[in-house]
Design an enzyme around this catalytic site. Structure first.
Site, PDB file in Angstrom:
ATOM      1  N   HIS A  65       0.871  -1.176   0.000  1.00 33.61           N
ATOM      2  CA  HIS A  65       0.000   0.000   0.000  1.00 33.61           C
ATOM      3  C   HIS A  65       0.909   1.228   0.000  1.00 33.61           C
ATOM      4  O   HIS A  65       2.011   1.179   0.555  1.00 33.61           O
ATOM      5  CB  HIS A  65      -0.827  -0.059   1.297  1.00 33.61           C
ATOM      6  CG  HIS A  65      -1.905   0.966   1.422  1.00 33.61           C
ATOM      7  ND1 HIS A  65      -1.646   2.272   1.757  1.00 33.61           N
ATOM      8  CD2 HIS A  65      -3.254   0.879   1.278  1.00 33.61           C
ATOM      9  CE1 HIS A  65      -2.796   2.932   1.824  1.00 33.61           C
ATOM     10  NE2 HIS A  65      -3.780   2.112   1.533  1.00 33.61           N
TER      11      HIS A  65
ATOM     12  N   ASP B 293       3.307  -4.415   7.939  1.00 41.10           N
ATOM     13  CA  ASP B 293       2.066  -3.653   7.773  1.00 41.10           C
ATOM     14  C   ASP B 293       0.925  -4.638   7.999  1.00 41.10           C
ATOM     15  O   ASP B 293       0.646  -5.492   7.154  1.00 41.10           O
ATOM     16  CB  ASP B 293       2.021  -3.045   6.368  1.00 41.10           C
ATOM     17  CG  ASP B 293       0.692  -2.339   6.093  1.00 41.10           C
ATOM     18  OD1 ASP B 293      -0.238  -2.481   6.900  1.00 41.10           O
ATOM     19  OD2 ASP B 293       0.603  -1.661   5.052  1.00 41.10           O
TER      20      ASP B 293
ATOM     21  N   GLN C  14      -4.309  -5.062   7.195  1.00 43.54           N
ATOM     22  CA  GLN C  14      -5.329  -6.002   6.703  1.00 43.54           C
ATOM     23  C   GLN C  14      -5.283  -7.348   7.415  1.00 43.54           C
ATOM     24  O   GLN C  14      -6.167  -8.176   7.187  1.00 43.54           O
ATOM     25  CB  GLN C  14      -5.150  -6.230   5.193  1.00 43.54           C
ATOM     26  CG  GLN C  14      -5.349  -5.007   4.325  1.00 43.54           C
ATOM     27  CD  GLN C  14      -6.791  -4.484   4.339  1.00 43.54           C
ATOM     28  OE1 GLN C  14      -7.722  -5.169   4.768  1.00 43.54           O
ATOM     29  NE2 GLN C  14      -6.962  -3.258   3.904  1.00 43.54           N
TER      30      GLN C  14
ATOM     31  N   LYS D 252     -10.312  -0.427  10.762  1.00 40.75           N
ATOM     32  CA  LYS D 252     -10.525  -1.609   9.919  1.00 40.75           C
ATOM     33  C   LYS D 252     -10.917  -2.818  10.765  1.00 40.75           C
ATOM     34  O   LYS D 252     -11.079  -3.916  10.242  1.00 40.75           O
ATOM     35  CB  LYS D 252      -9.249  -1.914   9.125  1.00 40.75           C
ATOM     36  CG  LYS D 252      -8.927  -0.847   8.072  1.00 40.75           C
ATOM     37  CD  LYS D 252      -7.771  -1.284   7.227  1.00 40.75           C
ATOM     38  CE  LYS D 252      -7.118  -0.149   6.461  1.00 40.75           C
ATOM     39  NZ  LYS D 252      -7.904   0.325   5.314  1.00 40.75           N
TER      40      LYS D 252
ATOM     41  N   CYS E 166      -4.673   2.455  -3.729  1.00 37.38           N
ATOM     42  CA  CYS E 166      -3.441   2.933  -3.080  1.00 37.38           C
ATOM     43  C   CYS E 166      -2.282   1.971  -3.324  1.00 37.38           C
ATOM     44  O   CYS E 166      -1.460   1.739  -2.427  1.00 37.38           O
ATOM     45  CB  CYS E 166      -3.633   3.142  -1.577  1.00 37.38           C
ATOM     46  SG  CYS E 166      -4.842   4.380  -1.197  1.00 37.38           S
TER      47      CYS E 166
HETATM   48  N1  PLP Z   1      -1.707  -0.709   4.647  1.00 33.92           N
HETATM   49  C1  PLP Z   1      -2.660  -1.446   4.079  1.00 33.92           C
HETATM   50  C2  PLP Z   1      -2.329  -2.839   3.607  1.00 33.92           C
HETATM   51  C3  PLP Z   1      -3.944  -0.932   3.950  1.00 33.92           C
HETATM   52  O1  PLP Z   1      -4.892  -1.673   3.372  1.00 33.92           O
HETATM   53  C4  PLP Z   1      -4.217   0.373   4.418  1.00 33.92           C
HETATM   54  C5  PLP Z   1      -5.550   0.980   4.254  1.00 33.92           C
HETATM   55  O2  PLP Z   1      -6.278   0.686   3.334  1.00 33.92           O
HETATM   56  C6  PLP Z   1      -3.176   1.106   5.005  1.00 33.92           C
HETATM   57  C7  PLP Z   1      -1.941   0.526   5.108  1.00 33.92           C
HETATM   58  C8  PLP Z   1      -3.381   2.489   5.514  1.00 33.92           C
HETATM   59  O3  PLP Z   1      -4.241   2.504   6.616  1.00 33.92           O
HETATM   60  P1  PLP Z   1      -4.771   3.875   7.208  1.00 33.92           P
HETATM   61  O4  PLP Z   1      -5.385   4.617   6.052  1.00 33.92           O
HETATM   62  O5  PLP Z   1      -5.765   3.456   8.228  1.00 33.92           O
HETATM   63  O6  PLP Z   1      -3.599   4.604   7.778  1.00 33.92           O
END
Ligand code: PLP
Length: 420
Positions: free
Chosen positions: A135, A212, A215, A238, A376
């Site tokens: 992401h 990260d 998810q 989430k 993203c």
């Molecule tokens: N990393 C992953 C794999 C994500 O799916 C997301 C959000 O969609 C993020 C990071 C970023 O999360 P946040 O927007 O809550 O900071």
């Protein structure tokens, strides 16, 4: 009647209809009376009553600033805020509360590491190793850091089936690598990466690993000590909690060796005219008034998920994801991206001849909320050879009829747009 293994597994797991009653938002019709099917859970999850009530209770009964108020309300707020930290620590198997820093979300957690750890531990000629399925929030901070420090950012390639090229990963590892930054579950392909093995390999060359878990933590049991993660980041919103709260887990000795991210109130021990000393962990990394209400409600979300159990949630979602893939595969001219043997509930696909934005708008009119776009993950889109995808993503409160509603809406879209 369909008697697929996916359907059988679903029947045997959670009492989802009962759980659905905890989520007021799910029980509505949209547009001209279409039942809502919310399948955009990878973007954000819905909130159960217990979380909504925790917010109301905070503001109606004990709103006060934390840590410094010497009065009843302040003590209540502080106790509940710190209780939430303890719940989060237990939820991910952290050794203690010193390992848990509250942030605004995964994005801020990763940026905290890039700024506070990265600026002191990454230098000219060093390598940061991310992957081709990250992401943007686990990629752009490393691009910024690499540029600032004259370091090199390299990406582990993604294979045709949506898994990471582990042979390439092994060959990219060297003593120049200071950090491996990898998602535990792809928000596009659903792929679950073998982060435990990757941590071992990273440690073998003296690198740290940042996971990260945006998810993964909401959807499967995650234990930071089993994974041997150095850093792990995720977001409350989430996983049934409010927006505006995230977590950064790190091993204590790593947090201790890092300078603060932001300066201000709360994060200090002593402040002199020209310098200051830092508060103990985790407060050193929580400058200013935190997001008290939302952290407390996040604690309620963690309680809620824990009461159901992450194992049953994971098992149910595995079956529902398999069911989703089955239903989508039955539709002609639908192509699913990602075939990893171990995967989560984000299912990205394309419908030949229909732009993902047109598709998502059309199915929305049928009451089905899915996502469309680059998700993203623009480097991954390039790898897949598409500008955008459509994505359905499930959570434990989704049911088969919502998947059927999606499949039906896609067929209708094909008819409407004259394809298929
Ligand atoms: N990393 C992953 C794999 C994500 O799916 C997301 C959000 O969609 C993020 C990071 C970023 O999360 P946040 O927007 O809550 O900071």
């Amino acid at each position: 009647m369909n008697t697929s293994p996916a359907r059988t597994a679903l029947r045997e797991s959670l009492d989802v209809e009962r759980l659905r009653r905890d989520f007021p938002i799910l029980h509505q019709t949209v547009y001209d009376g279409k039942p809502l099917a919310y399948l955009d859970n990878a973007a954000t999850s819905q909130k159960p009553k217990a979380v909504i009530e925790a917010l109301t209770e905070y503001y109606t009964r004990y709103n006060a600033n934390v840590h410094r108020a010497l009065h009843y309300l302040g003590e209540q707020a502080t106790a509940r805020y710190e209780e939430a930290r303890g719940k989060v620590a237990a939820f991910i198997g952290a050794p203690g509360v010193a390992n848990i820093v509250f942030t605004r979300g995964t994005t801020e957690s990763i940026n905290l590491v890039a700024y506070a750890w990265g600026r002191t531990h990454v230098g000219q000629g060093d390598v940061i190793l991310a992957t081709g399925m990250e992401h943007h929030s686990n990629l752009v901070p490393w691009q910024i850091l690499a540029k600032e420090k004259g370091a090199e950012l390299k990406l582990v390639p993604v294979l045709e089936d949506g898994t990471l090229d582990q042979a390439a990963f092994a060959s990219l590892l060297s003593s120049r690598v200071k950090l491996v930054a990898v998602t535990q579950m792809s928000n596009v392909l659903g792929t679950v990466n073998p982060v435990q093995a990757m941590a071992e390999a990273a440690h073998g060359v003296g690198a740290k690993i940042l996971v990260d878990a945006a998810q993964s933590v909401p959807h499967m049991p995650v234990n930071v000590q089993e994974l041997n993660a150095d850093f792990l980041a995720f977001s409350s919103h989430k996983m049934c909690g409010p927006t505006g709260v995230g977590v950064l887990y790190a091993r204590e000795e790593i947090f201790n060796a890092m300078p603060p991210f932001m300066g201000g109130g709360e994060m200090i021990s002593k402040v002199h005219d020209d310098h200051a000393t830092w508060a103990d962990l985790p407060y050193k990394f929580e400058a200013g008034t935190p997001n008290i209400a939302d952290v407390i409600a996040f604690g309620a979300a963690v309680d809620y998920l824990s009461a159901i159990g992450m194992d049953p949630i994971h098992a149910y979602e595995q079956a529902l994801t398999a069911y989703t893939v089955e239903r989508l595969e039955e539709i002609p001219h639908v192509r699913i991206f990602g075939r990893a043997p171990e995967r989560g509930g984000a299912v990205s696909f394309e419908v030949e001849g229909i732009h993902p934005h047109d598709l998502s708008q059309y199915v929305d009119q049928q009451g089905v909320a899915i996502r469309a776009g680059h998700l993203c993950a623009q480097p991954l889109m390039r790898r897949l050879g598409v500008p955008a995808v459509s994505r359905a993503s499930v959570y434990f409160y989704n049911v088969e009829r919502e998947i059927e509603q999606l499949a039906e809406a896609i067929r209708k879209a094909q008819h409407f747009f004259g394809h298929g």
